[in-house]
Design a protein around this motif. Structure first.
Motif, PDB file in Angstrom:
ATOM      1  N   PRO A  14       0.834  -1.209   0.000  1.00 27.42           N
ATOM      2  CA  PRO A  14       0.000   0.000   0.000  1.00 27.42           C
ATOM      3  C   PRO A  14       0.864   1.254   0.000  1.00 27.42           C
ATOM      4  CG  PRO A  14      -0.873  -1.598   1.545  1.00 27.42           C
ATOM      5  CD  PRO A  14       0.451  -2.144   1.075  1.00 27.42           C
ATOM      6  N   GLY A  15       0.457   2.221  -0.827  1.00 28.05           N
ATOM      7  CA  GLY A  15       1.237   3.445  -0.986  1.00 28.05           C
ATOM      8  C   GLY A  15       2.249   3.377  -2.102  1.00 28.05           C
ATOM      9  N   GLY A  16       2.460   2.205  -2.645  1.00 31.31           N
ATOM     10  CA  GLY A  16       3.433   2.026  -3.710  1.00 31.31           C
ATOM     11  C   GLY A  16       2.897   2.387  -5.076  1.00 31.31           C
ATOM     12  N   SER A  17       3.731   2.156  -6.084  1.00 28.63           N
ATOM     13  CA  SER A  17       3.384   2.511  -7.461  1.00 28.63           C
ATOM     14  C   SER A  17       3.655   1.346  -8.405  1.00 28.63           C
ATOM     15  CB  SER A  17       4.212   3.718  -7.926  1.00 28.63           C
ATOM     16  OG  SER A  17       3.943   4.853  -7.159  1.00 28.63           O
ATOM     17  N   LEU A  18       2.903   1.318  -9.474  1.00 33.42           N
ATOM     18  CA  LEU A  18       3.125   0.397 -10.583  1.00 33.42           C
ATOM     19  C   LEU A  18       2.804   1.128 -11.874  1.00 33.42           C
ATOM     20  CD1 LEU A  18       1.470  -2.989  -9.487  1.00 33.42           C
ATOM     21  CD2 LEU A  18       3.915  -2.571  -9.826  1.00 33.42           C
ATOM     22  N   ARG A  19       3.450   0.697 -12.941  1.00 37.41           N
ATOM     23  CA  ARG A  19       3.126   1.221 -14.263  1.00 37.41           C
ATOM     24  C   ARG A  19       2.749   0.055 -15.162  1.00 37.41           C
ATOM     25  NH1 ARG A  19       6.909   3.576 -19.075  1.00 37.41           N
ATOM     26  NH2 ARG A  19       5.555   5.250 -19.822  1.00 37.41           N
ATOM     27  N   LEU A  20       1.511   0.064 -15.616  1.00 37.45           N
ATOM     28  CA  LEU A  20       1.048  -0.962 -16.544  1.00 37.45           C
ATOM     29  C   LEU A  20       1.258  -0.483 -17.978  1.00 37.45           C
ATOM     30  CD1 LEU A  20      -2.356  -2.009 -14.928  1.00 37.45           C
ATOM     31  CD2 LEU A  20      -0.041  -2.821 -14.408  1.00 37.45           C
ATOM     32  N   SER A  21       1.566  -1.427 -18.835  1.00 35.89           N
ATOM     33  CA  SER A  21       1.700  -1.157 -20.262  1.00 35.89           C
ATOM     34  C   SER A  21       0.799  -2.108 -21.034  1.00 35.89           C
ATOM     35  CB  SER A  21       3.146  -1.350 -20.732  1.00 35.89           C
ATOM     36  OG  SER A  21       4.033  -0.485 -20.068  1.00 35.89           O
ATOM     37  N   CYS A  22       0.325  -1.648 -22.165  1.00 35.37           N
ATOM     38  CA  CYS A  22      -0.467  -2.488 -23.061  1.00 35.37           C
ATOM     39  C   CYS A  22       0.041  -2.260 -24.480  1.00 35.37           C
ATOM     40  CB  CYS A  22      -1.935  -2.145 -22.960  1.00 35.37           C
ATOM     41  SG  CYS A  22      -2.980  -2.959 -24.186  1.00 35.37           S
ATOM     42  N   ALA A  23       0.672  -3.271 -25.030  1.00 37.21           N
ATOM     43  CA  ALA A  23       1.213  -3.191 -26.382  1.00 37.21           C
ATOM     44  C   ALA A  23       0.192  -3.744 -27.365  1.00 37.21           C
ATOM     45  CB  ALA A  23       2.509  -3.966 -26.473  1.00 37.21           C
ATOM     46  N   ALA A  24      -0.154  -2.939 -28.367  1.00 37.18           N
ATOM     47  CA  ALA A  24      -1.183  -3.315 -29.335  1.00 37.18           C
ATOM     48  C   ALA A  24      -0.565  -3.660 -30.677  1.00 37.18           C
ATOM     49  CB  ALA A  24      -2.164  -2.168 -29.512  1.00 37.18           C
ATOM     50  N   SER A  25      -1.184  -4.597 -31.367  1.00 35.10           N
ATOM     51  CA  SER A  25      -0.751  -4.947 -32.710  1.00 35.10           C
ATOM     52  C   SER A  25      -1.921  -5.544 -33.475  1.00 35.10           C
ATOM     53  CB  SER A  25       0.419  -5.937 -32.666  1.00 35.10           C
ATOM     54  OG  SER A  25       0.050  -7.133 -32.023  1.00 35.10           O
ATOM     55  N   GLY A  26      -1.826  -5.498 -34.797  1.00 34.73           N
ATOM     56  CA  GLY A  26      -2.850  -6.111 -35.635  1.00 34.73           C
ATOM     57  C   GLY A  26      -4.013  -5.210 -35.992  1.00 34.73           C
ATOM     58  N   PHE A  27      -3.991  -3.958 -35.559  1.00 33.39           N
ATOM     59  CA  PHE A  27      -5.037  -3.001 -35.919  1.00 33.39           C
ATOM     60  C   PHE A  27      -4.442  -1.597 -35.872  1.00 33.39           C
ATOM     61  CE2 PHE A  27      -5.974  -1.231 -31.710  1.00 33.39           C
ATOM     62  CZ  PHE A  27      -5.488  -2.211 -30.859  1.00 33.39           C
ATOM     63  N   THR A  28      -5.196  -0.623 -36.377  1.00 35.09           N
ATOM     64  CA  THR A  28      -4.712   0.756 -36.431  1.00 35.09           C
ATOM     65  C   THR A  28      -4.898   1.409 -35.068  1.00 35.09           C
ATOM     66  OG1 THR A  28      -5.334   0.848 -38.769  1.00 35.09           O
ATOM     67  CG2 THR A  28      -4.834   2.937 -37.664  1.00 35.09           C
ATOM     68  N   PHE A  29      -3.833   1.430 -34.305  1.00 32.33           N
ATOM     69  CA  PHE A  29      -3.891   1.902 -32.923  1.00 32.33           C
ATOM     70  C   PHE A  29      -4.448   3.324 -32.835  1.00 32.33           C
ATOM     71  CE2 PHE A  29      -2.731   1.652 -28.550  1.00 32.33           C
ATOM     72  CZ  PHE A  29      -2.210   2.884 -28.174  1.00 32.33           C
ATOM     73  N   SER A  30      -4.029   4.198 -33.727  1.00 36.53           N
ATOM     74  CA  SER A  30      -4.413   5.608 -33.646  1.00 36.53           C
ATOM     75  C   SER A  30      -5.888   5.831 -33.930  1.00 36.53           C
ATOM     76  CB  SER A  30      -3.559   6.434 -34.602  1.00 36.53           C
ATOM     77  OG  SER A  30      -3.732   5.980 -35.927  1.00 36.53           O
ATOM     78  N   SER A  31      -6.586   4.814 -34.430  1.00 34.89           N
ATOM     79  CA  SER A  31      -8.015   4.936 -34.704  1.00 34.89           C
ATOM     80  C   SER A  31      -8.877   4.445 -33.543  1.00 34.89           C
ATOM     81  CB  SER A  31      -8.393   4.126 -35.958  1.00 34.89           C
ATOM     82  OG  SER A  31      -7.743   4.649 -37.095  1.00 34.89           O
ATOM     83  N   HIS A  32      -8.227   4.110 -32.452  1.00 39.21           N
ATOM     84  CA  HIS A  32      -8.956   3.510 -31.338  1.00 39.21           C
ATOM     85  C   HIS A  32      -8.796   4.313 -30.060  1.00 39.21           C
ATOM     86  CE1 HIS A  32      -8.993   0.197 -34.134  1.00 39.21           C
ATOM     87  NE2 HIS A  32      -9.836  -0.454 -33.351  1.00 39.21           N
ATOM     88  N   HIS A  33      -9.938   4.492 -29.365  1.00 32.16           N
ATOM     89  CA  HIS A  33      -9.886   4.949 -27.990  1.00 32.16           C
ATOM     90  C   HIS A  33      -9.342   3.788 -27.156  1.00 32.16           C
ATOM     91  CE1 HIS A  33     -12.309   8.173 -29.496  1.00 32.16           C
ATOM     92  NE2 HIS A  33     -13.424   7.438 -29.587  1.00 32.16           N
ATOM     93  N   MET A  34      -8.582   4.113 -26.119  1.00 35.19           N
ATOM     94  CA  MET A  34      -7.982   3.073 -25.296  1.00 35.19           C
ATOM     95  C   MET A  34      -8.437   3.223 -23.854  1.00 35.19           C
ATOM     96  SD  MET A  34      -6.325   1.304 -27.466  1.00 35.19           S
ATOM     97  CE  MET A  34      -5.509   0.195 -26.307  1.00 35.19           C
ATOM     98  N   ASN A  35      -8.692   2.104 -23.221  1.00 38.02           N
ATOM     99  CA  ASN A  35      -9.203   2.111 -21.854  1.00 38.02           C
ATOM    100  C   ASN A  35      -8.503   1.055 -21.009  1.00 38.02           C
ATOM    101  OD1 ASN A  35     -11.598   3.924 -22.406  1.00 38.02           O
ATOM    102  ND2 ASN A  35     -12.097   2.212 -23.765  1.00 38.02           N
TER     103      ASN A  35
END
Length: 118
Positions: A14-35
């Motif tokens: 508790p109180g710590g930090s994490l950074r999540l990443s999500c690498a996308a492929s196979g579609f046009t990333f810039s055409s998608h909202h990301m959640n």
């Protein structure tokens, strides 16, 4: 082949930090909202944060405002979730979601586990 691959989850105090990443492929990333969604044990999946395309507008669940930051790098086809001041109630499986900004069609990742515990 469409892929959303999450990484960066783990066990943090508790109180710590994490950074999540999500690498996308196979579609046009810039055409998608990301959640980012999360699902805690015994609870429904909930929206944590979103970032739009192309303007990069962001929105957050009330429970994470001021602690989490979502960002995207269209050059790397990657979306991030920086999580600070983590609490036990942030524990759950975190899922990356991509939504086509015209059709509404959505893709999902497999999820990454985040556990906040001392």
């Amino acid at each position: 082949q469409v892929q959303l691959v999450e990484s960066g989850g783990g066990l943090v105090q508790p109180g710590g930090s994490l950074r999540l990443s999500c690498a996308a492929s196979g579609f046009t990333f810039s055409s998608h909202h990301m959640n980012w969604y999360r699902q805690a044990p015994g609870k429904e999946r909930e929206l944590v944060a979103g970032i739009t395309s192309p303007f990069g507008n962001t929105n957050y669940a009330d429970s994470v405002k001021g602690r989490f930051t979502i960002s995207r790098d269209n050059g790397k086809n990657t979306v991030y979730l920086q999580m600070n001041s983590l609490k036990a109630e942030d524990t759950g499986v975190y899922y990356c979601n991509a939504v086509n900004r015209w059709s509404g069609y959505a893709y999902w990742g497999q999820g990454t586990q985040v556990t906040v515990s001392s």
